[in-house]
Design an enzyme around this catalytic site. Structure first.
Site, PDB file in Angstrom:
ATOM      1  N   GLU A   1       0.799  -1.226   0.000  1.00 54.54           N
ATOM      2  CA  GLU A   1       0.000   0.000   0.000  1.00 54.54           C
ATOM      3  C   GLU A   1       0.831   1.275   0.000  1.00 54.54           C
ATOM      4  OE1 GLU A   1      -3.439   0.356   2.512  1.00 54.54           O
ATOM      5  OE2 GLU A   1      -3.643  -1.818   2.640  1.00 54.54           O
TER       6      GLU A   1
ATOM      7  N   ASP B   1      -2.606  -4.373   3.332  1.00 56.99           N
ATOM      8  CA  ASP B   1      -2.668  -4.629   4.771  1.00 56.99           C
ATOM      9  C   ASP B   1      -3.547  -5.835   5.116  1.00 56.99           C
ATOM     10  OD1 ASP B   1      -0.978  -2.547   5.265  1.00 56.99           O
ATOM     11  OD2 ASP B   1      -2.513  -1.143   5.929  1.00 56.99           O
TER      12      ASP B   1
ATOM     13  N   ASP C   1      -6.201  -6.861   6.672  1.00 51.33           N
ATOM     14  CA  ASP C   1      -7.520  -6.668   7.267  1.00 51.33           C
ATOM     15  C   ASP C   1      -8.551  -6.589   6.148  1.00 51.33           C
ATOM     16  OD1 ASP C   1      -7.051  -4.155   6.177  1.00 51.33           O
ATOM     17  OD2 ASP C   1      -6.762  -3.159   8.099  1.00 51.33           O
TER      18      ASP C   1
ATOM     19  N   GLU D   1     -10.135  -4.087   4.828  1.00 47.41           N
ATOM     20  CA  GLU D   1      -9.849  -3.016   3.875  1.00 47.41           C
ATOM     21  C   GLU D   1      -8.721  -3.435   2.934  1.00 47.41           C
ATOM     22  OE1 GLU D   1     -11.001   0.906   2.668  1.00 47.41           O
ATOM     23  OE2 GLU D   1     -11.786  -0.333   4.282  1.00 47.41           O
TER      24      GLU D   1
ATOM     25  N   TYR E   1       1.279  -5.587  13.158  1.00 42.74           N
ATOM     26  CA  TYR E   1       0.198  -4.794  12.559  1.00 42.74           C
ATOM     27  C   TYR E   1      -0.653  -4.155  13.646  1.00 42.74           C
ATOM     28  CZ  TYR E   1      -3.402  -3.440   9.253  1.00 42.74           C
ATOM     29  OH  TYR E   1      -4.283  -2.707   8.484  1.00 42.74           O
TER      30      TYR E   1
ATOM     31  N   ARG F   1      -3.723  -2.567  13.537  1.00 42.23           N
ATOM     32  CA  ARG F   1      -5.195  -2.535  13.540  1.00 42.23           C
ATOM     33  C   ARG F   1      -5.691  -3.934  13.874  1.00 42.23           C
ATOM     34  NH1 ARG F   1      -3.837   0.693   9.073  1.00 42.23           N
ATOM     35  NH2 ARG F   1      -4.268   2.905   9.453  1.00 42.23           N
TER      36      ARG F   1
ATOM     37  N   HIS G   1      -4.820 -12.391  13.486  1.00 46.17           N
ATOM     38  CA  HIS G   1      -3.936 -11.297  13.906  1.00 46.17           C
ATOM     39  C   HIS G   1      -3.373 -11.590  15.284  1.00 46.17           C
ATOM     40  CE1 HIS G   1      -6.019  -8.052  11.201  1.00 46.17           C
ATOM     41  NE2 HIS G   1      -5.552  -9.070  10.528  1.00 46.17           N
TER      42      HIS G   1
END
Length: 699
Positions: free
Chosen positions: A9, A82, A84, A86, A298, A300, A343
């Site tokens: 990203e 990433d 997740d 999104e 990570y 989030r 995660h």
């Protein structure tokens, strides 16, 4: 030519990752989303089962061409956005833009930016998780439907430029509801009594807690006087002595929510700043000879899971640095709610990379946040703290008084870290950490002195950014990735302002929430919003079809929207008239609410566009020129105090000026809150005289 193209990203992450891979790999950045719903229209076809219309994002055309060209010359394309929902959606959009076969294993996830993790992930690509993509699509479409259907209604009925959102509106409601609680709160008087006892085994203080075995509540001065008379006549005897050992367990390692809360409490970082710094630590820092490496996993996440490898490394460090007493064995924590257990919690990628060893490569704020994460993780793997506690009860006729003491017997994890709380608690009367007395039940003690203290109950405190994040997490409102942007959005929209670190609703925010509560109860209902988050989780787990969730929401929402359109009249936000005359046209200027609070504007707009700050006087004169000090706001909305004679006089203070000058040097004093007590502190660095603020008596 490189055989494998890896798309991440951000450029920072691309730079870090490229150093861990051979020349057979080319790493490029997508800069986030390259395809999205159009801004100029809804982009959701309601008539065709809510099919979204995705288009390339304006301004990203050259980047899309560059990635397409690189993909054509590569034997393999790996999508490493990433880890997740999104990120999964970004990878899915890239797959469509670059013409990658959906059945190909082209998705890789980097939970930390370290060489072993990157190389392992690259060798184990998987197919794109379409359930995750659908969950993100559902969220995006829901938010688009609410925003593009409800916002125009607000423009028509209140004023242009307003917006409503599925999560942001609930956040504003929480703040408005708390403000209403504060407004209707009625303070109640109560008293506490603290007695000083003398005995051969050591003197001590004890607080009155019971009358005839029931907890006592003293509500008036008359009751106080009656109790004091009875206590002075009573024979005072030690009725109970308890010596106990108490353990205090460490907190689990950070999740997104707990990191934002603790960074706010300990470091004074807003959630948005915390996440920006955490992103930098995750994507990679150049550590000199060691090269560029991600310092944390990570950021989030709502999971508190820790990998066995990280636990083993922590064990070695604790045993080497503190000894076997400080290591309790492997510590496993349980997440509070359904989480993404793929995660981990937020932790250092290596506990051996101490904050001090990385200090020279980090900015001040990066170091402070890294130290917080490192300390919290290490403490989470350490032994519990052990306290020796002592409780002494004194019987005086029908009354019981109690003294408590607590001393650290074994520090355990407290050697490294102790968690903060939202509101610093004052030490309770009768609590004494250093109490050392040798008394036994049945022993008589002498009552030497009784001190009474008047109190008034306080309303619930306004939310801070940290306590609002905590409340949103408790209620299931939003997810880790949404807390910081939601809090930022409600302030940007002018629905909420920050005053002395507290979130306060504006008049506009209260009007919008009132309208939504009356006509769109579901939109601002906590339980409804939390249930919607559960439905999104169900989509991610493949239990529910995403379009069925949208249909179930939209059909009743559209009916409500049509009814509201018909029955809601124009809501006029009345501008309060001031006594300030417009210097251009002579009209009385009116008070309006903007992003950074209230300001003065000419009512003759658009013929007269005069506007200026509303100067709220502090009641204190400027120490430099003698003019009045007023409240001002910085470009970022932070409140400060400056001279009304600006720009001729440039005096400013971030702390509120006190109404009295320093008794020692006559300099300006400012208010500072220390452990919930407001003190006046002299601004003269050579003096720094401090005294407690005297509160006005309540009638």
């Amino acid at each position: 030519m490189p055989k494998t193209l890896v798309i991440v990203e951000s450029p920072a992450k691309a730079k870090s990752i490229s150093k861990f891979l051979s020349k057979n790999y080319q790493v490029k950045a997508s800069m986030g989303h390259l395809r999205d719903l159009p801004k100029s229209q809804m982009g959701v076809n309601i008539e065709h089962d809510f099919e979204p219309k995705y288009i390339p994002i304006r301004g990203r055309g050259d980047l899309i061409k560059e990635l397409k060209a690189a993909a054509k010359t590569a034997d393999q394309v790996l999508l490493a956005s990433d880890p997740d929902r999104e990120g999964e959606a970004i990878a899915w959009h890239l797959m469509h833009l670059l013409g990658i076969n959906q059945e190909k294993s082209s998705r890789v996830e980097f939970h930390e930016i370290t060489k072993p993790t990157i190389q392992k992930a690259i060798k184990n690509p998987r197919k794109i998780d379409l359930h995750k993509v659908d969950a993100q699509q559902a969220r995006r479409v829901l938010d688009r439907l609410v925003g593009y259907k409800l916002s125009p209604l607000l423009w028509k009925k209140i004023k242009k430029g307003l917006s409503a959102g599925r999560v942001q509106s609930v956040a504003v409601r929480l703040i408005c509801d708390r403000e209403e609680e504060i407004k209707v709160f009625e303070s109640q008087e109560y008293w506490t009594l603290l007695a000083q006892f003398l005995c051969p085994g050591g003197n001590f203080s004890a607080k009155l807690i019971h009358k005839a075995g029931k907890r006592i509540e003293i509500k008036s001065r008359q009751e106080v006087d009656e109790i004091i008379v009875q206590l002075r006549r009573a024979v005072c005897v030690i009725s109970d002595v308890k010596n106990r050992e108490k353990k205090k367990q460490p907190s689990p390692p950070f999740t997104t929510s707990s990191l934002q809360q603790e960074a706010y409490r300990k470091l004074n970082f807003a959630p948005k700043r915390t996440m920006m710094l955490a992103q930098q630590l995750y994507e990679g820092i150049d550590l000199g000879k060691e090269g560029t490496v991600g310092l944390i996993t990570y950021m989030r996440t709502d999971s508190v899971r820790i990998s066995e490898l990280a636990q083993d490394e922590a064990k070695e460090y604790i045993l080497a640095s503190f000894g076997s007493d400080f290591y309790p064995g492997r510590q496993n924590y349980t997440s509070k709610r359904r989480t993404q257990e793929a995660h981990e919690a937020i932790r250092p990628t290596s506990v051996l990379r101490t904050p001090d060893s990385a200090k020279e490569f980090l900015s001040r704020d990066q170091l402070r946040l890294y130290r917080l994460i490192w300390d919290r993780f290490l403490a989470s793997q350490m032994s519990a703290a052990v306290y020796d506690t002592l409780t002494v009860d004194v019987a005086a006729d029908k009354y019981t008084l109690r003294a408590n003491a607590s001393t650290v017997k074994f520090p355990g994890y407290l050697s490294v870290y102790e968690e903060s709380t939202d509101e610093t608690e004052e030490k309770q009367d009768g609590d004494d950490r250093c109490l050392k007395v040798n008394v036994t039940p049945g022993q008589k003690v002498e009552l030497a002195e009784i001190k009474e203290k008047q109190h008034f109950t306080e309303p619930p405190p306004r939310y801070t950014e940290a306590s609002l994040v905590k409340k949103m997490e408790e209620e299931g409102i939003g997810r880790p990735s949404t807390y910081a942007p939601t809090i930022d959005t409600v302030q940007t929209r002018g629905y909420v302002v920050k005053e002395e670190r507290k979130l306060v609703p504006t008049e506009l925010g209260e009007i919008v929430v009132s309208l939504l509560k009356e006509h769109f109860k579901d939109i601002v209902d906590l339980e409804f919003t939390a249930n919607m988050e559960e439905k999104l989780d169900n989509i991610e787990e493949g239990q529910t079809q995403w379009k069925s969730v949208i249909r179930d929401f939209y059909i009743p929402f559209e009916e409500t929207l049509n009814k509201a359109e018909a029955i809601i009249g124009k809501i006029k936000v009345e501008d309060q008239e001031s006594d300030v005359l417009c210097e251009f046209c002579g009209r009385r200027m009116v008070i309006k609410m903007g992003r950074f609070g209230k300001f003065l504007a000419c009512p003759g707009f658009p013929d007269c566009k005069n506007a200026k700050p509303l100067l709220e006087e502090v009641g204190v004169n400027c120490p430099q020129c003698g003019e009045k000090l007023v409240v001002r706001r910085s470009k970022k909305g932070r409140k400060f105090y400056g001279c009304s004679n600006y720009p001729e006089c440039n005096f400013i203070s971030w702390e509120k000026p006190a109404p009295v000058n320093c008794p020692d040097c006559n300099s300006l004093m400012t208010e500072k809150t220390i452990k919930q007590k407001v003190n006046y502190v002299c601004t003269n660095k050579d003096c720094r005289h401090t005294e407690e603020k005297v509160e006005e008596k309540k009638e």
